[in-house]
Scaffold this active site. Structure first.
Site, mmCIF file in Angstrom:
data_model
loop_
_atom_site.group_PDB
_atom_site.id
_atom_site.type_symbol
_atom_site.label_atom_id
_atom_site.label_comp_id
_atom_site.label_asym_id
_atom_site.label_seq_id
_atom_site.Cartn_x
_atom_site.Cartn_y
_atom_site.Cartn_z
ATOM 1 N N TRP A 42 0.720 -1.176 0.034
ATOM 2 C CA TRP A 42 0.040 -0.041 0.047
ATOM 3 C C TRP A 42 0.658 1.119 0.031
ATOM 4 O O TRP A 42 0.582 2.425 -0.521
ATOM 5 C CB TRP A 42 -0.820 -0.014 1.233
ATOM 6 C CG TRP A 42 -1.629 1.185 1.328
ATOM 7 C CD1 TRP A 42 -2.891 1.633 0.839
ATOM 8 C CD2 TRP A 42 -1.408 2.475 2.143
ATOM 9 N NE1 TRP A 42 -3.366 2.895 1.146
ATOM 10 C CE2 TRP A 42 -2.234 3.392 1.967
ATOM 11 C CE3 TRP A 42 -0.114 2.713 3.060
ATOM 12 C CZ2 TRP A 42 -2.438 4.592 2.441
ATOM 13 C CZ3 TRP A 42 -0.154 3.894 3.786
ATOM 14 C CH2 TRP A 42 -1.319 4.924 3.528
ATOM 15 N N HIS A 43 1.935 1.074 0.809
ATOM 16 C CA HIS A 43 2.789 2.372 0.792
ATOM 17 C C HIS A 43 3.663 2.727 -0.557
ATOM 18 O O HIS A 43 3.793 3.966 -0.756
ATOM 19 C CB HIS A 43 3.847 2.277 1.825
ATOM 20 C CG HIS A 43 3.540 2.339 3.260
ATOM 21 N ND1 HIS A 43 2.843 1.071 3.977
ATOM 22 C CD2 HIS A 43 3.587 3.228 4.100
ATOM 23 C CE1 HIS A 43 2.639 1.685 5.036
ATOM 24 N NE2 HIS A 43 2.857 2.996 5.388
ATOM 25 N N GLY A 44 3.726 1.670 -1.631
ATOM 26 C CA GLY A 44 4.425 2.010 -2.681
ATOM 27 C C GLY A 44 4.549 0.929 -3.537
ATOM 28 O O GLY A 44 4.429 -0.087 -2.972
#
Lengths: 478, 368
Positions: free
Chosen positions: A321-323
């Site tokens: 989700w962060h990247g």
């Protein structure tokens, strides 16, 4: 637009506040519309090309939510509608956030030449998640029907739009509907300003102050043992003060509008275990992942093995989700493994004798902190090779520089560590209680301690004096 | 007014007062000498040239602007003045791009210099962000825009520097403050403008510039983990665009100013590394020279020098601290060559030096 900019502090925020309270005299709906339009303006000032995408996302989710809430659909149809809604959200997120990553991996595996170049719209991860939660809750029958302006404001509300906290509709929309929030409350404005000041100080003076120590270690250079640790620790504190500073600012700004946002940080580096860490770090994301991923996967209801599998899946997806990069997958996998070890230790580890508990707690805190620092190396590095290179350097004490600069930098980091470990956090200083909708009871007294007032006004001034050009928040890129 | 509203007002007023005090302090001390040359307080300077240059352009007298990257950062203005004549101002910035250099030189043109000595190389013409998006260069200070000056006056870091400069000017405190002044904590530790980024007299030149270090750097950049970085920023089209915009654009705009442009003497190791590990980057360097030299020579106010094929320097690795950075002794040689007109590129044979370089690179074999 950045919270840590003159334009926001001296122009945008005062104007929006003035308009909000002025329209509050007219009625209950006009301030909501005003705030939603102001939020869209806030977004458009830096990302005008993605306003249409944001509006389309709101319209799509509101329509799907309407079908789930207001129409008496049969269960199978309701499930199909939910599936379409969630899949639509994930598809958009996938295209904008993960298409390039998938193409790069496809090219690596099949030696093809696919070129996908899509710029990530700021805030898409945050507004997608908040709306998925809305759809799931609507499907579960836990959502009352909301008016479109309130729903649009819930998604676009500018204090949280770009980098959270991840809001929950059941927490926010009733607050937007409350007429009392539209009347200026000097107490909430003062408390909001102080919380904003603390956040601004964290960002401009602390996070931006330590940032120069980070880059050289994660670049093409060849750090020694001490330099690698300095870089990793500096990033550990930079990320905390940057993101918790942003969250404080968001909470403070929102409080001026009479709206209480949930807490996002609770002194995470004071955690005594990884489980404890995730109750203190990016708390709204942890809650989201727990409620909408870990528990639907089965949580801990199907035995310990499934529990560990679910934990790892949740953290892997949390990382992703962060990247869109393998470094974030590695970071998530590491934290998944940490959590499994932590739960296994709680289950199978020996009982600690009462007299040894303080020492065990301290050991737990140290081990937790070091584990978190190691994982941050993956979070910060440009690629897995680079992360492993830094970690190898952190494990090789034979290569030591320890010159004048390194000693100074270590002292600098010790100061940050002391703040993170021993200073009270913002909610403790301000008595912020999101659940009770209470804050700064001490300030309500007729004669608050003058030193507190002037000390916090100095914090605001130093926060403004610390503003540098173009200093974005790290979490903007997620 | 309720007591809470009074507290809110007190809070805002106290914050505003602190902000104004900081701005007044910065205006009075003016560490960058943006508003006036230092007279009451001793002038001090910073090694952060992207910031410091904005003040130097305003506060210093000069008729020659000296620009470049880290390859031109250690030159002493006194040496430039002695060898080339005139009164120089060194504006070189480490790792700077052509966009940054051109922007700073354009600001310097407001002081009407007669001459610009400009160290160019192909790498500075890489693709870089717009100047206002450049986080390292405070463009507002050069433009003297309201936002730029407000950022300077309302800067906490600058207020800390101002306080320190003020403390240093008080005789009883001066010795202690001077001892505590360190470039690690304070941005303005330099007392003489000629010492900005110059190597101090006691600097271990032999220890920093020798064949062992040059070869270590060669091994480092050609390590399989890092050799791909050799090709970074070498995009021919982007380089030509930047060259036209930043070099040709600036030179054409100021026909009354003489531009002495030189390509510095990199060690042969740099080209050997590109030849063996990034041949595409080497080809880009050659192609770029083929394009750039005739373009520069077509301008009447340009004198072009190419030191890249000066074999007695570039092949003697004792002259280098790594594969490109040469010693202060070579700084002086560069100035002498410029004064003598040596290695000047003639319009009749614009690519002669390039052909020499190509032959040297082709022939060079590293002794291991």
């Amino acid at each position: 637009m950045l919270f840590n900019s003159y334009a926001f502090i001296f122009l945008f925020l005062p104007l929006v506040l003035a308009g909000y309270f002025a329209l509050g005299r007219v009625g209950n709906l006009a301030p909501v519309v005003w705030l939603a339009l102001a939020s869209l303006t806030f977004y458009a000032l830096g990302n005008w090309q993605y306003v249409a995408l944001l509006l389309a996302s709101i319209a799509f989710n509101y329509a799907v939510g309407y079908l789930l809430i207001a129409r008496g659909l049969r269960p199978k149809v309701r499930f199909a509608v939910l599936t379409v809604g969630v899949a639509g959200d994930l598809l958009v997120l996938g295209i904008f956030k993960y298409a390039g990553f998938l193409a790069a991996n496809f090219n690596a595996v099949f030696s093809t030449g696919l070129v996908v170049h899509i710029v990530l719209p700021v805030g898409i991860s945050f507004y997608t998640f908040t709306q998925i939660a809305f759809l799931v809750d609507a499907y579960r029958g836990r959502v009352a029907r909301y008016a479109l302006p309130h729903y649009a404001l819930f998604v676009t509300y500018f204090p949280h739009l770009i980098a959270g906290p991840i809001l929950h509709h059941r927490d926010m929309i009733p607050q937007f509907e409350r007429a009392g929030a539209k009347r200026p409350d000097p107490h909430l404005i003062l408390c909001g300003l102080i919380i904003f000041a603390i956040g601004l100080f964290k960002k401009t003076c602390l996070a931006d102050g330590i940032q120069p120590l980070v880059g050289p270690v994660f670049g093409p250079g060849s750090p020694t043992f001490d330099q690698a640790w300095i870089g990793a620790l500096a990033y550990t504190f930079q990320l905390y003060f940057d993101f918790s500073g942003y969250s404080d600012m968001a909470i403070g700004i929102s409080l001026m509008f009479g709206i209480f946002l949930p807490l996002n940080f609770n002194s995470p580096y004071k955690a005594t275990s990884i489980v404890d860490f995730w109750r203190r770090w990016h708390m709204t994301l942890s809650q989201f992942l727990r409620d909408y991923l870990y528990i639907p996967l089965g949580g801990n209801r199907h035995g310990p093995v499934r529990r560990y599998v679910n934990l790892v899946i949740t953290m892997l997806l949390g990382g992703l989700w962060h990247g869109a990069a393998w470094t974030f997958v590695a970071w998530g996998a590491l934290h998944g493994a940490y959590l499994c070890i932590n739960h296994a230790w709680n289950r199978f580890g020996p009982e600690v004798a009462p007299r040894l508990r303080p020492a065990a707690t301290l050991a737990g805190a140290v081990l937790t902190f070091l584990s978190v620092v190691v994982a941050w190396v993956f979070f910060r590095a440009d690629n897995i090779d680079s992360a492993l290179y830094v970690l190898v350097r952190m494990a090789d004490p034979t290569r030591l520089a320890l010159g004048r600069a390194e000693i100074f930098n270590l002292a600098f980091i010790a100061f940050y560590a002391a703040l993170a470990w021993f200073a009270p956090n913002t909610q403790a200083i301000m008595g912020y209680d999101h659940a009770r909708r209470a804050v700064g009871e001490g300030l309500r007294q007729a004669q608050p301690r003058p030193w507190f007032l002037y000390a916090t006004s100095a914090v605001l001034a130093f926060g403004i004096l610390g503003i540098q050009q173009h200093s974005e928040f790290i979490y903007f890129r997620f | 007014m309720s007591s809470i509203a009074k507290n809110l007002l007190k809070f805002l007023c106290a914050s505003a007062l602190i902000l104004l005090m900081a701005a007044a302090l910065n205006f009075a001390v003016d560490p960058l000498q943006l508003f006036r040359p230092s007279k009451l307080l001793p002038a001090v300077y910073s090694a952060d040239t992207r910031m410091q240059d904005a003040g130097l352009i305003r506060s210093q007298e000069f008729d020659t602007a000296f620009m470049g990257t880290s390859l031109a950062i250690h030159f002493r203005q006194r040496d430039i003045d002695r060898i080339l004549g005139g009164r120089s101002l060194k504006l070189s910035m480490t790792g700077s791009s052509s966009r940054e250099q051109s922007f700073v030189l354009e600001a310097a043109m407001a002081r009407h210099p007669k001459r610009v000595v400009w160290q160019l190389d192909d790498w500075i013409f890489r693709d870089t962000p717009e100047i206002d998006s450049d986080v390292y260069l405070p463009s507002g200070l050069y433009r003297r825009s309201a936002a730029g000056l407000a950022g300077y006056l309302f800067s906490g870091q600058m207020a800390r520097e101002s306080l320190w400069i003020l403390a240093r000017s008080l005789p009883p405190l001066e010795p202690a403050v001077a001892r505590l002044t360190s470039d690690l904590v304070f941005k303005f530790p330099i007392a003489d403008v000629d010492d900005i980024n110059s190597l101090p007299p006691d600097y271990d030149v032999a220890g920093s510039y020798n064949a062992r270090r040059a070869l270590a750097a060669y091994r480092y950049i050609t390590d399989p983990v890092r050799s791909r970085y050799l090709a970074d920023d070498y995009n021919y089209d982007a380089m030509v665009r930047a060259f036209e915009r930043d070099a040709i654009g600036l030179i054409s705009k100021h026909p009354d100013v003489t531009f002495d442009i030189y390509f510095p003497p990199y060690s042969i190791l740099q080209f050997a590394a590109a030849r063996d590990f990034s041949p595409a980057a080497l080809k880009t360097v050659y192609d770029f020279t083929t394009y750039a030299f005739p373009r520069l020579l077509a301008l009447p106010n340009v004198r072009l020098y190419d030191f890249r094929a000066v074999k007695e320097v570039t092949h003697d690795l004792e002259n280098y601290g790594d594969v490109i950075h040469h010693s202060p002794a070579i700084d002086l040689k560069v100035l002498s060559w410029l004064a003598e007109g040596k290695y000047r590129v003639e319009p009749s044979a614009p690519l002669a030096s390039l052909e020499q370089l190509e032959a040297q690179v082709e022939a060079y074999r590293l002794e291991r």
